[in-house]
Design an enzyme around this catalytic site. Structure first.
Site, PDB file in Angstrom:
ATOM      1  N   HIS A  72      40.436  32.755  45.721  1.00 57.12           N
ATOM      2  CA  HIS A  72      39.684  32.671  44.467  1.00 57.12           C
ATOM      3  C   HIS A  72      40.518  31.917  43.430  1.00 57.12           C
ATOM      4  O   HIS A  72      41.690  32.224  43.233  1.00 57.12           O
ATOM      5  CB  HIS A  72      39.382  34.072  43.930  1.00 57.12           C
ATOM      6  CG  HIS A  72      38.306  34.779  44.697  1.00 57.12           C
ATOM      7  ND1 HIS A  72      37.587  35.839  44.175  1.00 57.12           N
ATOM      8  CD2 HIS A  72      37.814  34.578  45.941  1.00 57.12           C
ATOM      9  CE1 HIS A  72      36.712  36.264  45.069  1.00 57.12           C
ATOM     10  NE2 HIS A  72      36.837  35.514  46.147  1.00 57.12           N
ATOM     11  N   TYR A 195      34.492  41.076  35.840  1.00 53.38           N
ATOM     12  CA  TYR A 195      34.909  42.207  35.011  1.00 53.38           C
ATOM     13  C   TYR A 195      33.941  42.262  33.827  1.00 53.38           C
ATOM     14  O   TYR A 195      33.900  41.325  33.025  1.00 53.38           O
ATOM     15  CB  TYR A 195      36.340  42.026  34.502  1.00 53.38           C
ATOM     16  CG  TYR A 195      37.407  42.090  35.576  1.00 53.38           C
ATOM     17  CD1 TYR A 195      38.101  43.271  35.818  1.00 53.38           C
ATOM     18  CD2 TYR A 195      37.740  40.964  36.329  1.00 53.38           C
ATOM     19  CE1 TYR A 195      39.095  43.334  36.784  1.00 53.38           C
ATOM     20  CE2 TYR A 195      38.732  41.017  37.307  1.00 53.38           C
ATOM     21  CZ  TYR A 195      39.395  42.202  37.523  1.00 53.38           C
ATOM     22  OH  TYR A 195      40.376  42.264  38.490  1.00 53.38           O
ATOM     23  N   PRO A 283      44.160  50.447  38.107  1.00 53.81           N
ATOM     24  CA  PRO A 283      43.737  49.399  39.042  1.00 53.81           C
ATOM     25  C   PRO A 283      43.095  48.188  38.391  1.00 53.81           C
ATOM     26  O   PRO A 283      42.884  47.177  39.069  1.00 53.81           O
ATOM     27  CB  PRO A 283      42.741  50.131  39.948  1.00 53.81           C
ATOM     28  CG  PRO A 283      42.217  51.253  39.112  1.00 53.81           C
ATOM     29  CD  PRO A 283      43.369  51.681  38.250  1.00 53.81           C
ATOM     30  N   LYS A 287      47.379  45.315  40.332  1.00 56.61           N
ATOM     31  CA  LYS A 287      48.822  45.180  40.500  1.00 56.61           C
ATOM     32  C   LYS A 287      49.450  46.129  41.521  1.00 56.61           C
ATOM     33  O   LYS A 287      50.570  45.903  41.965  1.00 56.61           O
ATOM     34  CB  LYS A 287      49.522  45.407  39.147  1.00 56.61           C
ATOM     35  CG  LYS A 287      49.282  44.312  38.129  1.00 56.61           C
ATOM     36  CD  LYS A 287      49.854  42.999  38.598  1.00 56.61           C
ATOM     37  CE  LYS A 287      49.481  41.848  37.695  1.00 56.61           C
ATOM     38  NZ  LYS A 287      49.839  40.558  38.247  1.00 56.61           N
ATOM     39  N   TYR A 373      47.840  37.774  35.522  1.00 59.91           N
ATOM     40  CA  TYR A 373      46.977  38.194  36.625  1.00 59.91           C
ATOM     41  C   TYR A 373      47.484  37.669  37.971  1.00 59.91           C
ATOM     42  O   TYR A 373      47.467  38.394  38.974  1.00 59.91           O
ATOM     43  CB  TYR A 373      45.557  37.689  36.380  1.00 59.91           C
ATOM     44  CG  TYR A 373      44.511  38.353  37.230  1.00 59.91           C
ATOM     45  CD1 TYR A 373      43.920  39.564  36.832  1.00 59.91           C
ATOM     46  CD2 TYR A 373      44.087  37.794  38.425  1.00 59.91           C
ATOM     47  CE1 TYR A 373      42.957  40.173  37.614  1.00 59.91           C
ATOM     48  CE2 TYR A 373      43.121  38.403  39.221  1.00 59.91           C
ATOM     49  CZ  TYR A 373      42.575  39.599  38.804  1.00 59.91           C
ATOM     50  OH  TYR A 373      41.622  40.213  39.580  1.00 59.91           O
TER      51      TYR A 373
END
Length: 380
Positions: A72, A195, A283, A287, A373
């Site tokens: 991705h 998200y 979560p 990580k 990220y």
């Protein structure tokens, strides 16, 4: 029984550590209280940072990952009724790979030699502050055994015995919400992760494969699964995500509390903690597994230097180095969690929206988010 390193816990951290040590010519025995089938069935994280992918490939574990992993180059933030893409590759030059934790575990078990001791009980660690520690346990056949070793690696999670054998200072935070998660046999509704910050609460759209979708809803911490029949779950997902999710048979359904935890130090004598035995991150930032892999990548080098070459510098600094990385991950994961979840406090709720709007309107803010990220060069 005798080995150089006793590894307590056959999750991804313990299995990968044992594998890396064997590649260096060291002996490692893995002990696990659960059965093999249970270890393989645990559905956990699915986002791998490029650093994690590199570790797995360099360890000879990349064949199935390269075939089945989904690369991705970005993900979506949805709020205020609109979608805002965080272009990870454009902003950082890196991408993430979606590949389920249970698939990583399967690859590790296929490569494991010897097979871990599954189904053990009564595990006790002894003499961890000496150079001759040991582990006593009862094997799956009910036979009491003693495993003598030079080092113990505690990779047995938050509820394992290893953390309790270290005189630690625990820093914890509980969040005022939980996640209701499902794994469904249905194609993902979007080609990337979503998200979503919605007035009814947070939602996350993820995937494990082209046929398996992983989805989450923010719920109250005292919520019961019985209050969430399948029809209600799918209706709420469509509402919060703003995407038509095709209902499919559920493989898993559960509620997970949201919390953060760090144990300091991560070393006590010849006992070293790694993974969830040392730290748990919310979560939202994806990580947990990546942090565990970075732990054992460094620990394997430290133990190789200590046991093969008699140099203890990396072993002595292991806790300090990994705690800095753990707190970087906690910082980012907490910020992501607070930014994306619906708060009952009007002030906090407006702050969350202000943070999201800044990320969507500022290239600098979006870049900082993307760099966190995909993982820093420091392994967080």
């Amino acid at each position: 029984m005798r080995t150089q390193i006793a590894v307590v816990g056959a999750g991804p951290a313990g299995l990968l550590l044992a594998h890396l040590l064997r590649l260096e010519g060291l002996d490692a025995v893995v002990l696990e209280t659960r059965q093999r089938e249970h270890v393989l069935s645990r559905i956990r994280a699915g986002v791998l940072e490029p650093g994690t992918v590199d570790v797995l490939r360099e360890a000879g574990l990349g064949a199935r990952l390269d075939r089945a992993g989904l690369e991705h180059q970005g993900f979506s933030l949805r709020f205020d009724g609109a979608e805002h893409r965080i272009a990870l590759t454009e902003l950082t030059g890196k991408s993430i790979t979606v590949y389920g934790q249970q698939e990583v575990v399967r690859d590790l078990l296929d490569a494991a030699e010897p097979e871990p001791w599954f189904g053990v009980s009564d595990v006790v660690l002894h003499e961890v502050t000496t150079d001759r520690p040991s582990v006593t346990f009862t094997d799956a056949d009910g036979i009491a055994r003693t495993l003598h070793c030079e080092v113990i690696a505690g990779c047995d999670g938050f509820h394992g015995v290893s953390r309790n054998a270290v005189p630690v200072t625990c820093c914890e935070r509980a969040f005022p919400y939980s996640w209701l998660g499902i794994l469904a046999k249905t194609p993902p509704a979007h080609h990337e992760l979503i998200y979503a910050h919605h007035e009814r609460g947070f939602a996350l759209h993820s995937m494990r494969s082209p046929e398996l979708t992983r989805l989450y809803l923010q719920v109250a911490p005292d919520e019961r699964l019985d209050d969430w029949p399948e029809d209600r779950i799918w209706e709420e997902l469509v509402l919060r995500l703003g995407t038509a999710c095709e209902p499919g048979p559920l493989v898993e359904k559960g509620i997970t509390s949201m919390r953060a935890f760090v144990a300091e130090p991560m070393r006590h004598g010849r006992l070293f903690l790694a993974g969830d035995a040392a730290h748990i991150v919310p979560p939202t930032g994806a990580k947990g597994l990546n942090l565990a892999v970075a732990d054992v990548a460094l620990l394997s080098k430290a133990l190789t230097s200590l046991l093969l070459h008699g140099r203890d510098g990396n072993a002595l600094s292991y806790s300090d180095v990994r705690l800095r990385a753990a707190w970087r991950a906690e910082r980012f994961s907490t910020e992501m969690t607070e930014m994306l979840h619906r708060s009952a406090d009007p002030f906090e709720q407006r702050l969350s929206l202000a943070r999201l709007r800044r990320v969507a309107s500022s290239t600098a803010a979006a870049t900082a988010l993307a760099q966190d990220y995909v993982g820093s060069s420091e392994g967080a």
